[in-house]
Motif scaffolding. Structure first.
Motif, PDB file in Angstrom:
ATOM      1  N   ALA A  74      48.194  55.820  11.418  1.00 21.96           N
ATOM      2  CA  ALA A  74      49.343  56.007  10.516  1.00 21.96           C
ATOM      3  C   ALA A  74      49.564  57.496  10.279  1.00 21.96           C
ATOM      4  CB  ALA A  74      49.112  55.269   9.208  1.00 21.96           C
ATOM      5  N   ASN A  75      49.971  58.200  11.338  1.00 21.63           N
ATOM      6  CA  ASN A  75      49.971  59.664  11.293  1.00 21.63           C
ATOM      7  C   ASN A  75      51.348  60.296  11.159  1.00 21.63           C
ATOM      8  OD1 ASN A  75      50.913  59.085  13.824  1.00 21.63           O
ATOM      9  ND2 ASN A  75      49.157  59.920  14.926  1.00 21.63           N
ATOM     10  N   MET A  76      52.390  59.501  10.941  1.00 20.77           N
ATOM     11  CA  MET A  76      53.714  60.075  10.704  1.00 20.77           C
ATOM     12  C   MET A  76      53.818  60.554   9.262  1.00 20.77           C
ATOM     13  SD  MET A  76      56.404  57.523  12.678  1.00 20.77           S
ATOM     14  CE  MET A  76      57.834  58.330  11.933  1.00 20.77           C
ATOM     15  N   LEU A 132      45.250  58.339   3.594  1.00 20.64           N
ATOM     16  CA  LEU A 132      45.680  57.124   4.296  1.00 20.64           C
ATOM     17  C   LEU A 132      45.039  57.022   5.670  1.00 20.64           C
ATOM     18  CD1 LEU A 132      47.645  54.657   4.400  1.00 20.64           C
ATOM     19  CD2 LEU A 132      49.313  56.198   5.443  1.00 20.64           C
ATOM     20  N   ARG A 133      44.961  58.138   6.378  1.00 19.64           N
ATOM     21  CA  ARG A 133      44.450  58.112   7.747  1.00 19.64           C
ATOM     22  C   ARG A 133      42.945  57.879   7.826  1.00 19.64           C
ATOM     23  NH1 ARG A 133      45.330  63.138   9.421  1.00 19.64           N
ATOM     24  NH2 ARG A 133      46.689  63.839   7.728  1.00 19.64           N
ATOM     25  N   ARG A 134      42.262  58.014   6.713  1.00 21.29           N
ATOM     26  CA  ARG A 134      40.834  57.665   6.718  1.00 21.29           C
ATOM     27  C   ARG A 134      40.666  56.170   6.953  1.00 21.29           C
ATOM     28  NH1 ARG A 134      40.520  61.399   2.105  1.00 21.29           N
ATOM     29  NH2 ARG A 134      39.598  63.354   2.840  1.00 21.29           N
ATOM     30  N   ALA A 135      41.548  55.377   6.369  1.00 21.00           N
ATOM     31  CA  ALA A 135      41.479  53.923   6.542  1.00 21.00           C
ATOM     32  C   ALA A 135      42.347  53.439   7.695  1.00 21.00           C
ATOM     33  CB  ALA A 135      41.911  53.228   5.246  1.00 21.00           C
ATOM     34  N   HIS A 136      43.419  54.195   7.999  1.00 20.94           N
ATOM     35  CA  HIS A 136      44.385  53.781   9.035  1.00 20.94           C
ATOM     36  C   HIS A 136      44.691  54.993   9.914  1.00 20.94           C
ATOM     37  CE1 HIS A 136      45.054  50.139   6.615  1.00 20.94           C
ATOM     38  NE2 HIS A 136      45.158  50.940   5.575  1.00 20.94           N
ATOM     39  N   LEU A 146      58.145  46.488  14.050  1.00 18.82           N
ATOM     40  CA  LEU A 146      58.794  47.536  13.270  1.00 18.82           C
ATOM     41  C   LEU A 146      57.761  48.547  12.794  1.00 18.82           C
ATOM     42  CD1 LEU A 146      61.150  45.368  11.004  1.00 18.82           C
ATOM     43  CD2 LEU A 146      61.647  46.370  13.247  1.00 18.82           C
ATOM     44  N   GLY A 147      58.006  49.812  13.075  1.00 15.01           N
ATOM     45  CA  GLY A 147      57.183  50.856  12.494  1.00 15.01           C
ATOM     46  C   GLY A 147      57.556  51.031  11.033  1.00 15.01           C
ATOM     47  N   CYS A 148      56.577  51.061  10.154  1.00 15.88           N
ATOM     48  CA  CYS A 148      56.843  51.117   8.718  1.00 15.88           C
ATOM     49  C   CYS A 148      56.189  52.339   8.079  1.00 15.88           C
ATOM     50  CB  CYS A 148      56.325  49.865   8.029  1.00 15.88           C
ATOM     51  SG  CYS A 148      57.213  48.357   8.481  1.00 15.88           S
ATOM     52  N   LEU A 149      56.970  53.056   7.281  1.00 18.20           N
ATOM     53  CA  LEU A 149      56.449  54.166   6.497  1.00 18.20           C
ATOM     54  C   LEU A 149      56.523  53.809   5.023  1.00 18.20           C
ATOM     55  CD1 LEU A 149      57.545  55.475   9.249  1.00 18.20           C
ATOM     56  CD2 LEU A 149      57.459  57.638   7.987  1.00 18.20           C
ATOM     57  N   ILE A 150      55.460  54.088   4.309  1.00 19.31           N
ATOM     58  CA  ILE A 150      55.460  53.888   2.869  1.00 19.31           C
ATOM     59  C   ILE A 150      56.228  55.043   2.233  1.00 19.31           C
ATOM     60  CG2 ILE A 150      54.056  53.586   0.801  1.00 19.31           C
ATOM     61  CD1 ILE A 150      53.587  51.428   2.918  1.00 19.31           C
TER      62      ILE A 150
END
Length: 239
Positions: free
Chosen positions: A203-205, A196-200, A124-128
């Motif tokens: 996770a670009n959505m 967020l994208r610095r660590a992940h 599952l793709g998950c967005l916070i």
């Protein structure tokens, strides 16, 4: 049904022109923005028409409506996004059809989704979901975690079997410092996405913007916009 298809095709074309114009104004390529059509309260027959018209992403916010609709349309090449507040007693059902859950806002939900994704052998793709109407450690009126809680929750998702951290989502807040300031709210979400994208990096959505404010979301940098009424129309409430 032909009349309905014509209506939806016309509405889709109008929304497409809005997105294209917003991308042009922001100096972005149209390919950078994905349209998600929010089909809540509308029948599976409308979902089928949308698929015929080229829509590939649809969203629902209530499992009791989404589950039978997704089952009816399981033969279609669609990605299903769950965008509503998700109770843990609905996780088993949602994990069976959703490709993305955009409303991750607490650790307990991450644990439950991970367990079901593994059990059903799905990813599952998950967005916070970020609540910009919340204090640094509170939750928002319509769900979501405060900006200060994003990093910890994202780490839990990234480490959870069966889940893939896809990015961030927000709804323009009705209260708080960003009320009535959609552009600033979406720019704040983009700042959080950069962090967020610095660590992940994957996770670009960035899911933001709806029928009334998709232009502001595109201007801020959103990668996905969630549009319902501008495509499907205003559906009379039952009762």
């Amino acid at each position: 049904m032909t009349d309905r298809k014509d209506e939806l095709a016309e509405n889709l074309a109008k929304v497409e022109r809005r997105i294209a114009a917003a991308c042009a104004a922001a100096g972005r390529s149209r390919d950078e923005v994905t349209l998600i059509v929010v089909t809540k309260t509308y029948p599976a027959s409308d979902v089928r028409i949308l698929a015929e018209l080229g829509v590939r992403h649809v969203a629902e916010n209530r499992d009791q409506d989404a589950a039978p609709k997704a089952a009816d349309c399981s033969d279609l090449p669609l990605a299903w996004h769950f965008v509503g507040q998700l109770q843990t007693n609905k996780v088993r059902s949602v994990a069976g059809y959703a490709d993305f859950v955009q409303s991750i806002d607490r650790a307990r939900l991450v644990t439950a989704l991970s367990k079901e994704a593994v059990r059903q052998e799905r990813e599952l793709g998950c967005l916070i979901q970020v609540a910009l109407d919340a204090g640094e450690s509170a939750r928002g009126e319509r769900g979501g975690v405060a900006p200060g809680g994003v990093e910890e929750l994202a780490g839990l998702v990234a480490d959870a079997p069966g889940l893939r951290l896809a990015g961030l989502m927000t709804v323009a807040p009705l209260t708080g410092e960003y009320a009535g300031r959609q552009r600033e709210a979406f720019e704040r979400l983009m700042d959080l996405s950069t962090d967020l994208r610095r660590a992940h990096p994957a996770a670009n959505m960035v899911s933001a913007g709806m029928s009334a404010d998709l232009e502001e979301a595109v201007a801020a940098g959103a990668t996905h916009v969630r549009v319902g009424t501008a495509v499907l129309g205003v559906r009379p409430r039952l009762g």
